[in-house]
Design an enzyme around this catalytic site. Structure first.
Site: not given
Ligand code: GLU
Length: 485
Positions: A256-257
């Site tokens: 998700k980064r």
């Protein structure tokens, strides 16, 4: 085996926002069942009571339903092998654990967390892999009984062969050989009486008559433990298929980064489930250029589980955008398009709740798009100018955005109250007033300093959209800090 007896499952753990990787594995299993005339079932693996929440379980169900997949058995609909939620099956696992101990395949371990930490420290210092050292392996039966009756906390661990390797065939990786000395004496039963993932997974796959286990490649290294448990219990293991993980364009693991990974992010932005499933399904089939646009039935027809790649599925958002655009333009009739648009805008009460929040702030309805548009927009068009009017300097704004980005992840249940509480706590930790922390967030969320109440807006937008807005905002403000520095 007749093809009609094929049973596969998706077994998500409700410990976070449902991930597109779960949809990808679920789709594989669904297509496999469809192709083989078998059943696809859903099981919730919530043995980790500290990380599993009812909110996340509901989201798993909602997200999987949104994808259009359907299951023949599951916690929401029941079925012949229920319950389908592991936390409700605690007593089911017990006889299996007892049998392993009685047959000498597993043992009680009384090592305290402190001792295990010291052991690991020693291993780290020596550069040895972290592994239980076997201290309790040879405790005398009388000692075990007396320590148990004295109420000393303990776990049950499985024994592992000391020599040789575990050799097995994987449907994707082919012949695999993993030396036993790289396998840990896995805890099977925790001190609180709950089984671990490995124990519950094996018992449930057996009791639920699962014939094929298709899951992410991160579980490949656990197969020796699972095969050994089947062997110890005298059971037939299922066929294993470990699918390559989805990756970012730079080949790193999808996280998700780098990219939004929550299914809810894609539904909130107006991707059609058909398009997302079409996109994911293309990883499992061979097609010629020009044949990309496929429905679920067409995917199932062309599905070929014998011909899977280990290469890693690249999550190429541009390709997803392209497919989604084609679905919207070519596959929906005008009436369907309109109906889908209204349904999308109303998702999670966004439209009605957003309008309620706007009512007290407007002079004419024509102001609504400007005031509430950010609730539906895929992005809010942030530029350095959006942040220029703030009282905080770019460096301070960035510090606020970065801190909030990280700390919001700590919220377990995402709602107005918990968001407000966490933002107050963040302000306190940063030694700032709440009214200093919120203006940068207003801009990040809505692109404007005049918008709807912040906490309500954040709650309605949802965690995954918020995460992306804060990330974009931080990147814009970082460019301002860089330019100033
Ligand atoms: N609960 C595991 C997960 O969420 C399931 C792994 C498996 O399919 O065995 O990844």
């Amino acid at each position: 085996m007749t093809t009609s007896s094929v049973r596969v499952r998706i077994a998500p753990s409700p410990t976070g926002e449902p991930h597109v990787g779960t949809a990808y594995i679920a789709l594989f299993n669904y297509l496999f069942a469809k192709k083989m005339g078998g059943e696809f079932i859903l099981r919730i693996e919530d043995t980790d009571a500290t990380r599993s929440t009812p909110e996340f379980e509901q989201k798993v169900l909602d997200s999987l339903k949104w994808t259009g997949l359907s299951w023949a058995e599951g916690p929401d609909i029941g079925g012949p092998y229920g319950p389908y939620r592991q936390s409700e099956r605690k007593e089911t696992y017990r006889p299996f654990v007892d049998k392993l101990v009685e047959d000498g395949h597993a043992f009680r371990c009384f090592c305290t967390p402190e001792r295990l930490e010291l052991m690991r420290e020693g291993q780290r210092a020596r550069g040895a892999p972290p592994k239980y050292d076997g201290l309790c392996l040879h405790l005398k039966a009388e000692e075990v009984t007396s320590r148990l009756s004295a109420g000393e906390p303990s776990v049950v661990r499985m024994k592992i062969p000391t020599e040789g390797s575990c050799d097995f065939n994987d449907g994707v990786y082919g012949d695999v050989s993993i030396p036993w000395d790289s396998v840990d004496m896995q805890v099977l039963l925790k001190a609180d009486g709950m089984p671990t993932y490995h124990m519950a997974n094996v018992v449930d796959d057996h009791l639920m008559k699962i014939t094929h286990v298709a899951r992410g490649e991160e579980w490949l290294a656990s197969v020796p433990k699972h095969i050994l448990l089947y062997r110890y219990l005298g059971l037939e293991p299922p066929v294993f298929m470990h699918l390559s993980l989805m990756r970012n364009a730079d080949k790193s693991k999808l996280s998700k980064r780098k990219n939004p990974t929550s299914i809810s992010y894609y539904s909130a932005l107006g991707y059609l489930p058909e398009a997302l499933m079409n996109f994911l399904g293309l990883f499992f089939i061979q097609i010629a250029e020009g044949e990309e646009l496929l429905t679920m039935d067409e995917l199932a027809e062309r599905f070929d589980p014998g011909n899977l790649s280990k290469a890693g599925a690249i999550f190429d958002i541009q390709k997803l955008d392209w497919l989604n655009g084609r679905w919207l333009r070519e596959k929906l009739t005008p009436d369907e398009f309109i109906a889908r648009t209204f349904a999308w805008a109303s998702e999670n009460g966004r439209l009605t709740e957003g309008l309620k929040l706007a009512q007290s702030r407007i002079a004419k309805l024509g102001e609504l798009p400007q005031l509430t548009g950010f609730m539906l927009a895929s992005e809010v068009g942030l530029t350095p100018a959006s942040f220029a009017g703030l009282k905080t300097s770019p460096a301070e704004t960035l510090q606020i955005l970065d801190t909030v980005q990280v700390d919001l992840e700590k919220i377990l249940e995402w709602n107005v109250t918990t968001i407000e509480e966490e933002l107050r706590a963040i302000s306190e930790r940063m030694g700032k007033k709440l009214r200093v922390v919120t203006p940068p967030l207003f801009v990040a969320v809505s692109g404007s300093t005049r918008s709807l109440p912040l906490f309500d807006s954040m709650a309605l937008l949802g965690r995954s959209v918020m995460r992306q807005r804060l990330k974009v905002a931080a990147a814009v403000v970082a460019s301002m800090v860089g330019a100033a520095g």
